[in-house]
Design a protein around this motif. Structure first.
Motif, PDB file in Angstrom:
ATOM      1  N   LYS A   1      -1.894  20.416 -11.645  1.00  0.00           N
ATOM      2  CA  LYS A   1      -3.019  20.414 -12.588  1.00  0.00           C
ATOM      3  C   LYS A   1      -4.260  21.080 -11.988  1.00  0.00           C
ATOM      4  N   GLU A   2      -4.242  21.242 -10.645  1.00  0.00           N
ATOM      5  CA  GLU A   2      -5.389  21.860  -9.980  1.00  0.00           C
ATOM      6  C   GLU A   2      -5.379  23.371 -10.217  1.00  0.00           C
ATOM      7  N   GLU A   3      -6.546  23.929 -10.397  1.00  0.00           N
ATOM      8  CA  GLU A   3      -6.669  25.367 -10.671  1.00  0.00           C
ATOM      9  C   GLU A   3      -6.228  26.196  -9.469  1.00  0.00           C
ATOM     10  N   ASP A   4      -5.482  27.257  -9.723  1.00  0.00           N
ATOM     11  CA  ASP A   4      -5.025  28.188  -8.680  1.00  0.00           C
ATOM     12  C   ASP A   4      -4.223  27.504  -7.573  1.00  0.00           C
ATOM     13  N   THR A   5      -3.439  26.497  -7.938  1.00  0.00           N
ATOM     14  CA  THR A   5      -2.640  25.794  -6.943  1.00  0.00           C
ATOM     15  C   THR A   5      -1.174  25.753  -7.365  1.00  0.00           C
ATOM     16  N   GLU A   6      -0.310  26.220  -6.471  1.00  0.00           N
ATOM     17  CA  GLU A   6       1.132  26.076  -6.658  1.00  0.00           C
ATOM     18  C   GLU A   6       1.583  24.907  -5.793  1.00  0.00           C
ATOM     19  N   ALA A   7       2.537  24.137  -6.294  1.00  0.00           N
ATOM     20  CA  ALA A   7       2.959  22.953  -5.549  1.00  0.00           C
ATOM     21  C   ALA A   7       4.470  22.776  -5.601  1.00  0.00           C
TER      22      ALA A   7
ATOM     23  N   TYR B   1      -9.982  22.342   2.911  1.00  0.00           N
ATOM     24  CA  TYR B   1      -9.113  23.500   3.116  1.00  0.00           C
ATOM     25  C   TYR B   1      -9.422  24.676   2.196  1.00  0.00           C
ATOM     26  N   GLY B   2     -10.211  24.461   1.159  1.00  0.00           N
ATOM     27  CA  GLY B   2     -10.646  25.563   0.292  1.00  0.00           C
ATOM     28  C   GLY B   2      -9.501  26.393  -0.255  1.00  0.00           C
ATOM     29  N   ASP B   3      -9.524  27.686   0.018  1.00  0.00           N
ATOM     30  CA  ASP B   3      -8.502  28.610  -0.496  1.00  0.00           C
ATOM     31  C   ASP B   3      -7.114  28.342   0.075  1.00  0.00           C
ATOM     32  N   ASN B   4      -7.041  27.547   1.142  1.00  0.00           N
ATOM     33  CA  ASN B   4      -5.749  27.239   1.744  1.00  0.00           C
ATOM     34  C   ASN B   4      -4.945  26.215   0.943  1.00  0.00           C
ATOM     35  N   MET B   5      -5.490  25.841  -0.220  1.00  0.00           N
ATOM     36  CA  MET B   5      -4.775  24.914  -1.104  1.00  0.00           C
ATOM     37  C   MET B   5      -3.933  25.655  -2.137  1.00  0.00           C
ATOM     38  N   LYS B   6      -3.711  26.939  -1.953  1.00  0.00           N
ATOM     39  CA  LYS B   6      -3.028  27.730  -2.984  1.00  0.00           C
ATOM     40  C   LYS B   6      -1.534  27.415  -3.077  1.00  0.00           C
ATOM     41  N   LYS B   7      -0.878  27.172  -1.943  1.00  0.00           N
ATOM     42  CA  LYS B   7       0.546  26.837  -1.939  1.00  0.00           C
ATOM     43  C   LYS B   7       0.725  25.560  -1.120  1.00  0.00           C
TER      44      LYS B   7
ATOM     45  N   VAL C   1       0.851  -1.182   0.000  1.00  0.00           N
ATOM     46  CA  VAL C   1       0.000   0.000   0.000  1.00  0.00           C
ATOM     47  C   VAL C   1       0.888   1.234   0.000  1.00  0.00           C
ATOM     48  N   SER C   2       0.643   2.155  -0.918  1.00  0.00           N
ATOM     49  CA  SER C   2       1.408   3.391  -0.996  1.00  0.00           C
ATOM     50  C   SER C   2       0.519   4.560  -0.605  1.00  0.00           C
ATOM     51  N   CYS C   3       0.876   5.236   0.495  1.00  0.00           N
ATOM     52  CA  CYS C   3       0.104   6.407   0.913  1.00  0.00           C
ATOM     53  C   CYS C   3       0.362   7.593  -0.013  1.00  0.00           C
ATOM     54  N   THR C   4       1.513   7.597  -0.678  1.00  0.00           N
ATOM     55  CA  THR C   4       1.781   8.672  -1.630  1.00  0.00           C
ATOM     56  C   THR C   4       0.821   8.584  -2.812  1.00  0.00           C
ATOM     57  N   LEU C   5       0.559   7.376  -3.297  1.00  0.00           N
ATOM     58  CA  LEU C   5      -0.428   7.212  -4.360  1.00  0.00           C
ATOM     59  C   LEU C   5      -1.829   7.548  -3.849  1.00  0.00           C
ATOM     60  N   GLU C   6      -2.057   7.295  -2.569  1.00  0.00           N
ATOM     61  CA  GLU C   6      -3.362   7.602  -1.973  1.00  0.00           C
ATOM     62  C   GLU C   6      -3.625   9.107  -1.956  1.00  0.00           C
ATOM     63  N   VAL C   7      -2.568   9.906  -1.838  1.00  0.00           N
ATOM     64  CA  VAL C   7      -2.724  11.361  -1.828  1.00  0.00           C
ATOM     65  C   VAL C   7      -3.446  11.827  -3.085  1.00  0.00           C
ATOM     66  N   GLN C   8      -3.120  11.212  -4.212  1.00  0.00           N
ATOM     67  CA  GLN C   8      -3.720  11.636  -5.480  1.00  0.00           C
ATOM     68  C   GLN C   8      -5.223  11.377  -5.510  1.00  0.00           C
ATOM     69  N   ARG C   9      -5.681  10.389  -4.777  1.00  0.00           N
ATOM     70  CA  ARG C   9      -7.122  10.136  -4.652  1.00  0.00           C
ATOM     71  C   ARG C   9      -7.771  11.131  -3.691  1.00  0.00           C
ATOM     72  N   LEU C  10      -6.967  11.663  -2.761  1.00  0.00           N
ATOM     73  CA  LEU C  10      -7.502  12.535  -1.708  1.00  0.00           C
ATOM     74  C   LEU C  10      -7.644  13.989  -2.124  1.00  0.00           C
ATOM     75  N   ILE C  11      -6.997  14.392  -3.189  1.00  0.00           N
ATOM     76  CA  ILE C  11      -6.951  15.805  -3.550  1.00  0.00           C
ATOM     77  C   ILE C  11      -8.326  16.472  -3.577  1.00  0.00           C
ATOM     78  N   PRO C  12      -9.352  15.884  -4.199  1.00  0.00           N
ATOM     79  CA  PRO C  12     -10.668  16.542  -4.185  1.00  0.00           C
ATOM     80  C   PRO C  12     -11.224  16.757  -2.786  1.00  0.00           C
ATOM     81  N   PHE C  13     -10.989  15.810  -1.880  1.00  0.00           N
ATOM     82  CA  PHE C  13     -11.505  15.922  -0.514  1.00  0.00           C
ATOM     83  C   PHE C  13     -10.692  16.926   0.308  1.00  0.00           C
TER      84      PHE C  13
END
Length: 261
Positions: A110-116, A87-93, A70-82
């Protein structure tokens, strides 16, 4: 996975059944039959990957399970919408910390208005061209989590860490987790494996340095209290509400912490 058909049953010597004797000397299937079996097998694998995942990033998690861990890093990609709902606007950086961070950072960008940005705790020996490009641009860094992070306080609105903490001893966790909270202005999301899960293979231990130590949720909660870190109840509630609407069942433990101010 489809089972191989058993050998065809023999009906006597075929003397009373027309054409049976003519087929006995041809035991191997025709090329068309072989192709058909291959196609059916491929469809079964694809169906398994998408079963219960709704397609999209769910197939990534299914592939991880098929690989035996099980990879929790791969799980992060499933969690992004949630996480965005919580966190709403707190996802900017956003700063992601963990192995295979290039894939997570690419998904976040790939998410709108998000720097990573990303921190890879281990050497990038076999990085692809896309990952090397992120490193060249300074978006992804290789850094040892046992030392202070190369960022100022509150450099990021949100810090997400996956897999990496499971390979640290309590001695280093006491420094690393507060350090993650230091560089966050709005929160820290921690993904950790459940006790009993299969993690790194023997061949990967040279990379991680030690086997994963999968700790219970009660252990983590005691740890947060001992290190003066508070759980973010508001974010937890929003996250759980968003996840329940999609019947999401996490493959990893998820903790939401307040930043260290």
């Amino acid at each position: 996975m489809s089972r191989r058909p058993s050998a065809a049953r023999r009906f006597g010597d075929g003397g009373n059944i027309p054409f049976v004797g003519a087929f006995h000397h041809k035991s191997s299937p025709s090329p068309i039959v072989s192709i058909g079996i291959f196609v059916v097998g491929a469809l079964l694998v694809v169906g398994y990957l998408y079963h219960g995942s709704g397609g999209k990033n769910g197939d990534i998690a299914a592939l991880s399970r098929l690989d035996g861990g099980v990879s929790c890093t791969l799980e992060v990609q499933r969690l992004i919408p949630f996480i965005k709902k919580a966190y709403g606007d707190n996802m900017k950086k956003v700063l992601h910390v963990g192995p295979e961070t290039c894939s997570t950072v690419s998904q976040l960008l790939k998410e709108e208005d998000t720097e990573a940005w990303g921190i890879e705790p281990y050497e990038l020996d076999d990085a692809d061209a896309s990952c090397k490009s992120l490193v060249h641009k300074g978006i992804v860094r290789v850094a040892d989590l046992k030392f202070a992070l190369p960022y100022r306080p509150k450099s990021f609105s949100l810090v997400i860490v996956s897999d990496a903490l499971d390979y640290l001893s309590p001695k280093y966790l006491n420094k690393t987790v507060p350090e993650l909270a230091r560089v966050a202005s709005d929160g820290v999301v921690i993904l950790s494996g459940y006790p009993g899960q299969q993690r790194a293979k023997v061949s990967e231990l040279s990379k991680f340095g030690r086997p994963a130590k999968l700790r219970s949720s009660s252990w983590w909660i005691r740890f947060f209290i001992q290190t003066s870190l508070e759980e973010n109840e508001s974010a937890i509630k929003k996250f759980e509400q968003a996840a329940s609407k999609k019947s999401y069942k996490p493959a990893c433990q998820i903790f939401h912490l307040k930043p260290l101010h």
